[in-house]
Design an enzyme around this catalytic site. Sequence first.
Site, mmCIF file in Angstrom:
data_model
loop_
_atom_site.group_PDB
_atom_site.id
_atom_site.type_symbol
_atom_site.label_atom_id
_atom_site.label_comp_id
_atom_site.label_asym_id
_atom_site.label_seq_id
_atom_site.Cartn_x
_atom_site.Cartn_y
_atom_site.Cartn_z
ATOM 1 N N TYR A 135 0.810 -1.220 0.000
ATOM 2 C CA TYR A 135 0.000 0.000 0.000
ATOM 3 C C TYR A 135 0.844 1.271 0.000
ATOM 4 O O TYR A 135 0.299 2.378 0.012
ATOM 5 C CB TYR A 135 -0.961 0.014 1.192
ATOM 6 N N LYS A 182 2.989 -14.018 5.819
ATOM 7 C CA LYS A 182 3.171 -14.988 4.727
ATOM 8 C C LYS A 182 4.674 -15.196 4.559
ATOM 9 O O LYS A 182 5.219 -15.177 3.457
ATOM 10 C CB LYS A 182 2.517 -14.434 3.453
ATOM 11 N N ASP A 215 -2.857 -17.096 5.763
ATOM 12 C CA ASP A 215 -4.032 -17.752 5.159
ATOM 13 C C ASP A 215 -4.716 -18.668 6.164
ATOM 14 O O ASP A 215 -5.949 -18.744 6.224
ATOM 15 C CB ASP A 215 -3.695 -18.487 3.847
ATOM 16 N N ASP A 239 -5.616 -5.305 6.193
ATOM 17 C CA ASP A 239 -6.806 -4.729 5.569
ATOM 18 C C ASP A 239 -7.855 -5.821 5.383
ATOM 19 O O ASP A 239 -9.039 -5.653 5.716
ATOM 20 C CB ASP A 239 -6.382 -4.145 4.208
#
Length: 487
Positions: A135, A182, A215, A239
């Site tokens: 972002y 991740k 995840d 987010d």
Amino acid sequence: MKFHLTPSGSKLVTLIPGDGIGPEVVESACRILEAAGARVEWEERQAGASVFLQGLATGVPDDTIESIRRTRVVLKGPLETPVGFGEKSANVTLRKLFETYGNIRPARELPGIATPYSGRGVDLVVVRENIEDLYAGIEHMQTPGVAQCLKLISRKGCEKIVRLAFELARAEGRETVHCATKSNIMKLTEGMLKRTFEEIAPEYPEIEAQHIIIDNCAHQLVKRPEQFDVIVTTNMNGDIISDESSALVGGLGFAPSANIGSDVAIFEAVHGSAPKYAGKNVINPTALILSAVMMLRHLGEFEAASTVEGALLFALEQGKTTRDIAGDEGGALSTTAFTEAVIERFGEKPSGWKERAYKPLRLPVVSVAPDFVHEAERRVVGVDVFVESALGPEELGHSLEGAVAGSRFALKAISNRGTRVYPPTGALTDCVDQWFCRFTFANGAEPTDAEVVDLVQRVGAHHRWMHVEKLQEFHGEDGFTKAQGED
Ligand code: NAP
């Protein structure tokens, strides 16, 4: 954080009504805070659509910036990002101008708001890094057909957000912090958050620190959300999982947030300006009222926060809801009637509601000087050159080997979208016109800048290049990843 006190001893807060339904939710929250006797005074300023319309591309005028610099605390309604004019989102402008690096989004089961998770005791907070990551918005078209977005993660950014998460856990008496990353795939960027988390966690021995792959975190949030307490994560992951968390407890109408920086804190509902409901007096102001409760705690106004929160939740428990929950069949309160219903219930609390014993949040102290991480041992071991070419991998490989012949660089590998394609591996890679060509330097020596420039010129004589990156080792460890299939 020092607050700006008015002559009457109240704390001055910059108030931005915002766009669409913003003025209605802001008015509701202000009315409730005033009725609760919160020691807060407002300094109203503009940002958003009306400012874009005046031709200011940032959407945030100077007098708004000046007010925030002085008050250091903002309560704001949602701001529209107009399509077609205004280059930046006014929200992002505010976030970046005041370096509000931490986005705090609580999701707690609310009395009277039935969801598939009711009765499970969902009570968690997502602490999302708010400035860096994908972002940061650093994007390039590398070829006419290949776009790139840089995922920038800094050690300083990780340290601030990790400390904020642990400090929040302390302030709210929470027991566990999960770091969701991740890092199994993005070992350097997402891995930096994980490593920083593991380094800092021992400073908070009373809090259990756990790492979870993002995840699986998203999966566990749906399966067993009550296991989470505080989750700290990078910007884009945060987010997504913070919206997911809001949905567990009733959705956008109930989701408050705080954007926390070392100097400034901005409190706002998570929802947007819902323009179709603007001026209709039908929307749910709960998210902004809960954001105002977070603001009161930030200001040290714990009693007023408790009064407002208790009354709001009691009203919800008694079935006092707006159209988003009550529907169109009758019984829905208007925004203003809901506001009054909350005020009428001051002094009440829902049955079975256990208020947390909040303590002031101790903000991480981080130097404002530019971060410069010294590494005693570093070495440049090669160079990646990104080129655009219509050739196939074999042809391109032979061409580049010819181009660098006679220099001290050698072509090690070419990969396409992260998979090695030259020397061939047998993988069935669907190639595009952007190639990432890795050159190593001879005999463990370091190339000079002149040699790097010579390499680029040799490649550039045959192929269009768009990006060059030095390959560095720090303390003997690769500061770069290998392509799939690269040894
Ligand atoms: P939105 O304004 O959040 O609205 C989406 C839908 O959520 C609404 O149509 C409504 O659903 C429901 N909703 C949102 N707030 C509600 C409330 N307080 N009470 C009841 N229902 C509520 O999202 P959007 O339509 O994507 O965005 C509109 C504008 O807001 C855009 O310009 C966007 O850039 C901006 N925005 C600003 C912020 C911010 O300032 N922080 C955040 C997000 C979006 P139903 O239609 O089902 O009734």
